[in-house]
Structures are given as C-alpha cells and as structure tokens.
Motif scaffolding. Sequence first.
Motif, mmCIF file in Angstrom:
data_model
loop_
_atom_site.group_PDB
_atom_site.id
_atom_site.type_symbol
_atom_site.label_atom_id
_atom_site.label_comp_id
_atom_site.label_asym_id
_atom_site.label_seq_id
_atom_site.Cartn_x
_atom_site.Cartn_y
_atom_site.Cartn_z
ATOM 1 N N LYS A 241 0.846 -1.577 -0.149
ATOM 2 C CA LYS A 241 0.261 0.337 0.065
ATOM 3 C C LYS A 241 0.787 0.863 -0.186
ATOM 4 O O LYS A 241 0.438 2.477 -0.400
ATOM 5 N N ILE A 242 2.475 1.143 0.728
ATOM 6 C CA ILE A 242 2.704 2.638 0.636
ATOM 7 C C ILE A 242 3.529 2.850 -0.809
ATOM 8 O O ILE A 242 3.438 3.448 -0.646
ATOM 9 N N VAL A 243 3.745 1.298 -0.912
ATOM 10 C CA VAL A 243 4.433 1.963 -2.499
ATOM 11 C C VAL A 243 3.612 1.786 -2.940
ATOM 12 O O VAL A 243 3.955 3.163 -4.359
ATOM 13 N N GLN A 244 2.344 1.262 -3.243
ATOM 14 C CA GLN A 244 1.943 2.093 -4.302
ATOM 15 C C GLN A 244 1.423 3.243 -4.151
ATOM 16 O O GLN A 244 0.590 4.352 -5.113
ATOM 17 N N GLN A 245 1.121 4.099 -3.207
ATOM 18 C CA GLN A 245 0.589 5.124 -3.306
ATOM 19 C C GLN A 245 1.804 6.260 -2.821
ATOM 20 O O GLN A 245 1.183 6.825 -3.661
ATOM 21 N N ILE A 246 3.037 5.805 -2.538
ATOM 22 C CA ILE A 246 4.147 6.403 -3.101
ATOM 23 C C ILE A 246 5.055 7.084 -4.432
ATOM 24 O O ILE A 246 4.542 7.467 -5.304
ATOM 25 N N PHE A 247 4.169 5.515 -6.120
ATOM 26 C CA PHE A 247 3.967 5.745 -7.009
ATOM 27 C C PHE A 247 2.864 6.622 -7.727
ATOM 28 O O PHE A 247 3.172 7.474 -8.284
ATOM 29 N N MET A 249 1.893 8.921 -6.076
ATOM 30 C CA MET A 249 1.496 9.938 -5.984
ATOM 31 C C MET A 249 2.653 10.933 -6.220
ATOM 32 O O MET A 249 3.003 12.290 -7.334
ATOM 33 N N ASN A 250 3.620 10.183 -7.877
ATOM 34 C CA ASN A 250 4.790 10.524 -8.644
ATOM 35 C C ASN A 250 4.490 10.164 -10.162
ATOM 36 O O ASN A 250 5.422 10.058 -10.334
ATOM 37 N N GLU A 251 3.875 9.621 -9.858
ATOM 38 C CA GLU A 251 2.957 9.483 -11.079
ATOM 39 C C GLU A 251 3.219 8.142 -12.342
ATOM 40 O O GLU A 251 3.773 8.424 -13.222
ATOM 41 N N ILE A 252 4.187 7.619 -11.255
ATOM 42 C CA ILE A 252 4.710 6.258 -11.887
ATOM 43 C C ILE A 252 3.887 5.518 -11.737
ATOM 44 O O ILE A 252 2.802 4.736 -11.183
ATOM 45 N N HIS A 300 14.400 2.426 -17.166
ATOM 46 C CA HIS A 300 14.634 4.353 -17.043
ATOM 47 C C HIS A 300 13.238 4.115 -15.631
ATOM 48 O O HIS A 300 13.235 4.855 -14.649
ATOM 49 N N ASN A 301 11.665 3.676 -16.080
ATOM 50 C CA ASN A 301 10.396 3.500 -14.884
ATOM 51 C C ASN A 301 11.184 3.172 -13.761
ATOM 52 O O ASN A 301 10.994 3.071 -12.618
ATOM 53 N N GLN A 302 12.094 2.199 -13.828
ATOM 54 C CA GLN A 302 13.168 1.284 -12.318
ATOM 55 C C GLN A 302 13.885 2.045 -11.295
ATOM 56 O O GLN A 302 13.436 1.762 -10.610
ATOM 57 N N LEU A 303 14.573 2.958 -12.623
ATOM 58 C CA LEU A 303 15.278 3.721 -11.444
ATOM 59 C C LEU A 303 14.122 4.725 -10.917
ATOM 60 O O LEU A 303 13.905 5.636 -9.886
#
Length: 333
Positions: A241-247, A249-252, A300-303
Amino acid sequence: MGQLIKLQDYVSRYEQNIYLYPSRFVRLKKQQWDKLKIGWENGDSSIFQEGFQTHQVSTDWLEDEKQPLMDKLKGLLKFGKSETIDETLFDSELEETEEESEEESLDFNTSFTYRPDTLEDLKYQFLDQIFRFQMKWASSTLTEKSFFDKRYYYDERLKYFLQRFPDTFLVLYHPLFLIKKAPVELETIIINPTGVWCISFVEEEDLSVFIGSKERFWLKRVKGKEKKILNPILALNRTGKIVQQIFTMNEIDFPIYKAVICRNGYIDYPASPFDVQLIEKRNYDEWFNSMRNLRSPLKHNQLKGAQALLQYCQTTSIRRLEWELNDESKNVD
C-alpha cells in the motif's frame, strides 16, 4: 548479484544518485571479476596470497577514505541530507575522484587467503567479497556514515537477495519509511526491470506447514506440534500500500507484486488473497528460475520508482570526522 540500495535506515550512496550507481556497480564488478579470473587462469599468486598479506592492515569495512582523497575532495561538494540529487548535478571532477576511490576499495576487497581450486569456487569467494563491498555502499558515502551492525554480514536472507539474483535487481532490505513523520519498517522490496516485488518470509523448521487465514495469526505445524505465528500478509499489505501511494503521488506506472516465500516448507491457504502469491516448496523453483532468468537491462521507469521510494526512506547517519573538522576550520577562517 542484486544491488543493495537501502538497508534499514543507513545512509546509502544510491540515495545520492540512483541513475549513476547501479550501472557503476555493474561495471566495477565486471572489471574486478575479469581481472581476478585472468589472474587465476594465469596462476598469479600475488592476487591470492601476497596481495592479501600486503593489504591485511585493516579489516574495518567502514574505514574512512584515504587522506589524499579527502584533501582532493574538500570544497568540491557539500550535500544536504534532504537534497534531491540527480545525475546532472554531479560535478565531473567529483565523479572521477569518487570512482577512483571505489575502484581501489573494490580491488582491495577482492584479495583472498588462498587460490581456489576451481573457477566455481573462485566465483563464490568473489561474490562473498563483493557482498561485503556492498555493505560499505549501503552504509556510507564520502561525507557521511551510519553505525553498521555487523550481523548483516551473516544475514542469510540478505545474502540470498544479493547473491542469487541479477545485477538489475535493486533491493531495499527492511527499509524504514517516514510516513506522516513516523518511521515505519516495511518488508523487503525488490525493484526489477519489470516490476516491484514486496516479499515476506515464513521459514522455520524444514517441512513445516503453515495454515493461512485472514486472522491476525497463522498456524504452524511441524512434527506433531502447533504454534501461532503472525500473519505475514498483514505487513505485506502495508508495504504494498505504501509503495503504491508513493508511486501514485509521483505518477509512476509500475506493476507491484506481493509474495510470501517459504523455501523449506509448505503453505496451506486455499482462500488466499488474489493479489498475493504464495511461493513455497512445491512451486519455489519455478518462481526462482523465472526471476533469475530475467535478463532485461535497467529501465528508466525502474530507476524512477527506486528514486521515489528512497526519497521517503529515513536515514540516520553522522558526518565523517574529517568533514566536520573541515567545516570547523572554514568557520574559524
């Protein structure tokens, strides 16, 4: 081998520039392996005996950089802990100087006490030495260092992630994230070129059977005995959930997978959540081989995803003594 980009709340070189260090690590590792392999094939004993005896003056893997390097670097950089640094901000002179130091350090760490009999034995010894080298990158920079717990040198699961997977796998090992100014320890996170894996282990005695449920506790059965263990999916869901929220917010846009791993036993959970993979003795080899055989280069998306996660990680460190003294001398002047 996988790259350790974050260990607990230790300062990491990858935090400074996630676009630089993964490729640098791959190149340094290849250079040293080629050098070592040629020396082994040519019977160069200096690599395996004399070299070790010459350099055995210190076994402190967190030793401060050599003084000439610090003299060269003083005044070149001053990073704030909260700064976001990308590849365009690295001064070329600093980059070259830093790289020289790392090459010397890696060369020092690949000396052995004896010449292995086979190329396979040489490879295993090399991986052990590079593992220790990674501990340095994951707990210190040229200006800062964290107080390193040496138990991580013997952490079997950490070695598993770093020594059994490709170089393009970026590992956050039990990282501490700052969520609403409160530190939260998450499960291990692996960022590979095709997605993010949040991984939790349930491993105790061989051939244990874990009975899964939606409750707070699972049941472990082994040799006629039963014991309750904390439901691993709870921490796994929090991590995902935390990983998804960060992604978000950063449009990843990057796939997130969750897995409970039991390499030496079995998991019995017919009604398991659809978004959690149960990797146990019966299907472990298939999953492991699919991960090992992923030969895609760094993406690039990974980094970008790794950089976003690192920005939310807590870091506890101190400035190296020589940099403190340098700051004090500047204030006096």
